[in-house]
Scaffold this motif. Structure first.
Motif, PDB file in Angstrom:
ATOM      1  N   LEU A 117       0.865  -1.177   0.000  1.00 50.29           N
ATOM      2  CA  LEU A 117       0.000   0.000   0.000  1.00 50.29           C
ATOM      3  C   LEU A 117       0.900   1.225   0.000  1.00 50.29           C
ATOM      4  CD1 LEU A 117      -2.838   1.292   0.405  1.00 50.29           C
ATOM      5  CD2 LEU A 117      -2.472   1.023   2.862  1.00 50.29           C
ATOM      6  N   VAL A 118       0.655   2.153  -0.933  1.00 47.94           N
ATOM      7  CA  VAL A 118       1.490   3.348  -1.047  1.00 47.94           C
ATOM      8  C   VAL A 118       0.601   4.582  -0.972  1.00 47.94           C
ATOM      9  CG1 VAL A 118       3.043   4.659  -2.545  1.00 47.94           C
ATOM     10  CG2 VAL A 118       3.234   2.171  -2.442  1.00 47.94           C
ATOM     11  N   GLY A 119       0.985   5.524  -0.125  1.00 47.30           N
ATOM     12  CA  GLY A 119       0.303   6.808  -0.031  1.00 47.30           C
ATOM     13  C   GLY A 119       1.277   7.924  -0.347  1.00 47.30           C
ATOM     14  N   VAL A 120       0.853   8.883  -1.181  1.00 44.18           N
ATOM     15  CA  VAL A 120       1.667  10.036  -1.548  1.00 44.18           C
ATOM     16  C   VAL A 120       1.055  11.254  -0.873  1.00 44.18           C
ATOM     17  CG1 VAL A 120       2.508  11.462  -3.460  1.00 44.18           C
ATOM     18  CG2 VAL A 120       2.280   8.991  -3.752  1.00 44.18           C
ATOM     19  N   PHE A 121       1.918  12.141  -0.331  1.00 42.32           N
ATOM     20  CA  PHE A 121       1.412  13.234   0.483  1.00 42.32           C
ATOM     21  C   PHE A 121       1.986  14.574   0.069  1.00 42.32           C
ATOM     22  CE2 PHE A 121       1.337   9.275   2.674  1.00 42.32           C
ATOM     23  CZ  PHE A 121      -0.003   9.204   2.975  1.00 42.32           C
ATOM     24  N   GLY A 122       1.178  15.611   0.247  1.00 46.31           N
ATOM     25  CA  GLY A 122       1.618  16.951  -0.083  1.00 46.31           C
ATOM     26  C   GLY A 122       1.707  17.147  -1.594  1.00 46.31           C
ATOM     27  N   ASP A 123       2.418  18.170  -1.992  1.00 50.16           N
ATOM     28  CA  ASP A 123       2.563  18.508  -3.407  1.00 50.16           C
ATOM     29  C   ASP A 123       3.720  17.786  -4.066  1.00 50.16           C
ATOM     30  OD1 ASP A 123       0.426  20.271  -3.197  1.00 50.16           O
ATOM     31  OD2 ASP A 123       1.725  21.957  -2.643  1.00 50.16           O
ATOM     32  N   ASP A 124       4.552  17.110  -3.286  1.00 48.29           N
ATOM     33  CA  ASP A 124       5.737  16.443  -3.822  1.00 48.29           C
ATOM     34  C   ASP A 124       5.439  14.963  -4.006  1.00 48.29           C
ATOM     35  OD1 ASP A 124       8.239  15.337  -4.369  1.00 48.29           O
ATOM     36  OD2 ASP A 124       9.281  16.731  -3.017  1.00 48.29           O
ATOM     37  N   LEU A 131       3.627   0.667   2.838  1.00 49.42           N
ATOM     38  CA  LEU A 131       3.450  -0.389   3.824  1.00 49.42           C
ATOM     39  C   LEU A 131       3.374  -1.702   3.062  1.00 49.42           C
ATOM     40  CD1 LEU A 131       0.510   1.300   5.776  1.00 49.42           C
ATOM     41  CD2 LEU A 131       2.953   1.601   6.169  1.00 49.42           C
ATOM     42  N   GLU A 132       4.178  -2.685   3.455  1.00 50.53           N
ATOM     43  CA  GLU A 132       4.243  -3.928   2.694  1.00 50.53           C
ATOM     44  C   GLU A 132       4.298  -5.143   3.617  1.00 50.53           C
ATOM     45  OE1 GLU A 132       6.807  -5.756  -0.989  1.00 50.53           O
ATOM     46  OE2 GLU A 132       7.826  -4.339   0.342  1.00 50.53           O
ATOM     47  N   VAL A 133       3.409  -6.106   3.382  1.00 49.53           N
ATOM     48  CA  VAL A 133       3.480  -7.402   4.053  1.00 49.53           C
ATOM     49  C   VAL A 133       4.556  -8.187   3.317  1.00 49.53           C
ATOM     50  CG1 VAL A 133       2.254  -9.518   4.652  1.00 49.53           C
ATOM     51  CG2 VAL A 133       1.031  -7.326   4.640  1.00 49.53           C
ATOM     52  N   THR A 134       5.595  -8.611   4.025  1.00 50.98           N
ATOM     53  CA  THR A 134       6.702  -9.316   3.375  1.00 50.98           C
ATOM     54  C   THR A 134       6.704 -10.808   3.654  1.00 50.98           C
ATOM     55  OG1 THR A 134       8.167  -8.713   5.204  1.00 50.98           O
ATOM     56  CG2 THR A 134       8.189  -7.284   3.259  1.00 50.98           C
ATOM     57  N   THR A 136       4.289 -14.287   5.829  1.00 47.51           N
ATOM     58  CA  THR A 136       3.279 -14.738   6.795  1.00 47.51           C
ATOM     59  C   THR A 136       3.780 -15.895   7.650  1.00 47.51           C
ATOM     60  OG1 THR A 136       2.274 -16.144   5.096  1.00 47.51           O
ATOM     61  CG2 THR A 136       1.311 -13.947   5.427  1.00 47.51           C
ATOM     62  N   ALA A 137       4.959 -16.421   7.349  1.00 46.39           N
ATOM     63  CA  ALA A 137       5.531 -17.508   8.160  1.00 46.39           C
ATOM     64  C   ALA A 137       7.046 -17.329   8.221  1.00 46.39           C
ATOM     65  CB  ALA A 137       5.152 -18.867   7.585  1.00 46.39           C
ATOM     66  N   PRO A 138       7.565 -16.492   9.088  1.00 41.89           N
ATOM     67  CA  PRO A 138       6.872 -15.734  10.126  1.00 41.89           C
ATOM     68  C   PRO A 138       6.212 -14.471   9.568  1.00 41.89           C
ATOM     69  CG  PRO A 138       9.192 -15.212  10.220  1.00 41.89           C
ATOM     70  CD  PRO A 138       9.026 -16.273   9.155  1.00 41.89           C
ATOM     71  N   LEU A 139       5.302 -13.919  10.356  1.00 41.47           N
ATOM     72  CA  LEU A 139       4.642 -12.673   9.993  1.00 41.47           C
ATOM     73  C   LEU A 139       5.689 -11.568   9.971  1.00 41.47           C
ATOM     74  CD1 LEU A 139       2.105 -11.031   9.409  1.00 41.47           C
ATOM     75  CD2 LEU A 139       1.809 -10.773  11.881  1.00 41.47           C
ATOM     76  N   SER A 140       5.772 -10.865   8.837  1.00 45.74           N
ATOM     77  CA  SER A 140       6.754  -9.787   8.730  1.00 45.74           C
ATOM     78  C   SER A 140       6.225  -8.693   7.809  1.00 45.74           C
ATOM     79  CB  SER A 140       8.099 -10.326   8.219  1.00 45.74           C
ATOM     80  OG  SER A 140       7.941 -10.962   6.980  1.00 45.74           O
ATOM     81  N   TRP A 141       6.712  -7.481   8.037  1.00 45.15           N
ATOM     82  CA  TRP A 141       6.314  -6.355   7.213  1.00 45.15           C
ATOM     83  C   TRP A 141       7.442  -5.339   7.164  1.00 45.15           C
ATOM     84  CZ3 TRP A 141       4.346  -7.474  11.959  1.00 45.15           C
ATOM     85  CH2 TRP A 141       4.489  -6.529  12.970  1.00 45.15           C
ATOM     86  N   ARG A 142       7.310  -4.446   6.179  1.00 46.15           N
ATOM     87  CA  ARG A 142       8.301  -3.390   5.959  1.00 46.15           C
ATOM     88  C   ARG A 142       7.539  -2.106   5.680  1.00 46.15           C
ATOM     89  NH1 ARG A 142      11.882  -1.863   0.885  1.00 46.15           N
ATOM     90  NH2 ARG A 142       9.974  -2.320  -0.217  1.00 46.15           N
ATOM     91  N   THR A 143       8.083  -0.996   6.160  1.00 46.20           N
ATOM     92  CA  THR A 143       7.525   0.308   5.819  1.00 46.20           C
ATOM     93  C   THR A 143       8.649   1.178   5.280  1.00 46.20           C
ATOM     94  OG1 THR A 143       7.865   1.476   7.923  1.00 46.20           O
ATOM     95  CG2 THR A 143       5.881   0.098   7.733  1.00 46.20           C
ATOM     96  N   GLU A 152      15.914  11.938   2.611  1.00 49.55           N
ATOM     97  CA  GLU A 152      15.955  10.823   3.558  1.00 49.55           C
ATOM     98  C   GLU A 152      14.918   9.753   3.230  1.00 49.55           C
ATOM     99  OE1 GLU A 152      17.455  13.000   7.618  1.00 49.55           O
ATOM    100  OE2 GLU A 152      15.300  12.958   7.207  1.00 49.55           O
ATOM    101  N   VAL A 153      15.330   8.501   3.457  1.00 47.20           N
ATOM    102  CA  VAL A 153      14.425   7.363   3.378  1.00 47.20           C
ATOM    103  C   VAL A 153      14.537   6.623   4.707  1.00 47.20           C
ATOM    104  CG1 VAL A 153      13.884   5.190   2.224  1.00 47.20           C
ATOM    105  CG2 VAL A 153      14.680   7.149   0.884  1.00 47.20           C
ATOM    106  N   VAL A 154      13.412   6.470   5.384  1.00 50.27           N
ATOM    107  CA  VAL A 154      13.348   5.739   6.640  1.00 50.27           C
ATOM    108  C   VAL A 154      12.660   4.409   6.346  1.00 50.27           C
ATOM    109  CG1 VAL A 154      12.450   5.699   8.996  1.00 50.27           C
ATOM    110  CG2 VAL A 154      13.229   7.867   7.989  1.00 50.27           C
ATOM    111  N   THR A 155      13.365   3.308   6.585  1.00 48.21           N
ATOM    112  CA  THR A 155      12.824   1.978   6.333  1.00 48.21           C
ATOM    113  C   THR A 155      12.746   1.219   7.648  1.00 48.21           C
ATOM    114  OG1 THR A 155      13.836   1.948   4.137  1.00 48.21           O
ATOM    115  CG2 THR A 155      13.139  -0.169   5.030  1.00 48.21           C
ATOM    116  N   THR A 156      11.591   0.636   7.910  1.00 49.64           N
ATOM    117  CA  THR A 156      11.452  -0.220   9.090  1.00 49.64           C
ATOM    118  C   THR A 156      11.158  -1.642   8.622  1.00 49.64           C
ATOM    119  OG1 THR A 156       9.052   0.007   9.441  1.00 49.64           O
ATOM    120  CG2 THR A 156      10.469   1.725  10.392  1.00 49.64           C
ATOM    121  N   ARG A 157      11.642  -2.604   9.398  1.00 49.18           N
ATOM    122  CA  ARG A 157      11.367  -4.021   9.158  1.00 49.18           C
ATOM    123  C   ARG A 157      10.940  -4.625  10.491  1.00 49.18           C
ATOM    124  NH1 ARG A 157      15.132  -2.629   5.564  1.00 49.18           N
ATOM    125  NH2 ARG A 157      15.011  -3.485   3.477  1.00 49.18           N
ATOM    126  N   SER A 158       9.849  -5.377  10.459  1.00 48.08           N
ATOM    127  CA  SER A 158       9.308  -5.932  11.691  1.00 48.08           C
ATOM    128  C   SER A 158       8.887  -7.375  11.488  1.00 48.08           C
ATOM    129  CB  SER A 158       8.089  -5.117  12.154  1.00 48.08           C
ATOM    130  OG  SER A 158       8.451  -3.770  12.375  1.00 48.08           O
TER     131      SER A 158
END
Length: 163
Positions: A117-124, A131-134, A136-143, A152-158
């Motif tokens: 799922l991708v959301g674009v914000f503001g005028d840029d 948000l990405e489900v990466t 399900t075994a194990p459950l994992s995602w990335r933002t 800057e690019v902020v990447t999270t992995r969970s």
């Protein structure tokens, strides 16, 4: 609230934030777990319903809290362990645009049950949250959160796994 192009240094990670207003969401079942990836504008909230209770992570600009962006965080809820990792990259304008274009293209090409799922914000158009489900075994995602004004690019992995 209007879009504000903050920087990575302005973000706050909270494992205990209350539910926040959602613009869009992506949900996925993984065995006994239910993941809800919530697009909060330029921020995200992930909530995992487990048999033992809720696991939550929120990454957002919060004017009422000081910035806090840990590189790693672990929490346990009953017999489940949640691991969060965060990286911040400084990119050139062409590198950032290429990364953003690749995310938008992948989101458009998805068919069937979406996992991105991708959301674009503001005028840029380069200011986005993905948000990405990466897995399900194990459950994992990335933002991915992009802040073009700062390059800057902020990447999270969970992940959430049984203990």
């Amino acid at each position: 609230m209007p879009f504000v192009d903050v920087s990575a240094a302005s973000l706050t990670f909270r494992p205990d934030a209350p539910a926040m207003p959602v613009l869009d969401l992506l949900e996925r079942d993984a065995g006994p777990l239910r993941l809800s990836l919530r697009l909060l504008g330029a921020s995200h909230q992930a909530v995992v319903a487990t048999p033992d209770g809720l696991i939550s992570e929120t990454l957002a600009y919060r004017s009422d809290l000081g910035p806090d962006l840990p590189e790693a965080f672990t929490q346990r809820v009953g017999s489940w362990r949640h691991r969060y990792e965060c990286t911040v990259e400084k990119l050139t304008v062409p590198e950032l645009r290429q990364r953003v274009r690749a995310l938008r293209d992948r989101a458009v090409l998805r068919t069937g049950e979406p996992d991105l799922l991708v959301g674009v914000f503001g005028d840029d158009l380069d200011a986005l949250t993905a948000l990405e489900v990466t897995g399900t075994a194990p459950l994992s995602w990335r933002t991915v959160h992009t802040y073009p004004q700062y390059g800057e690019v902020v990447t999270t992995r969970s992940t959430v796994v049984p203990t």
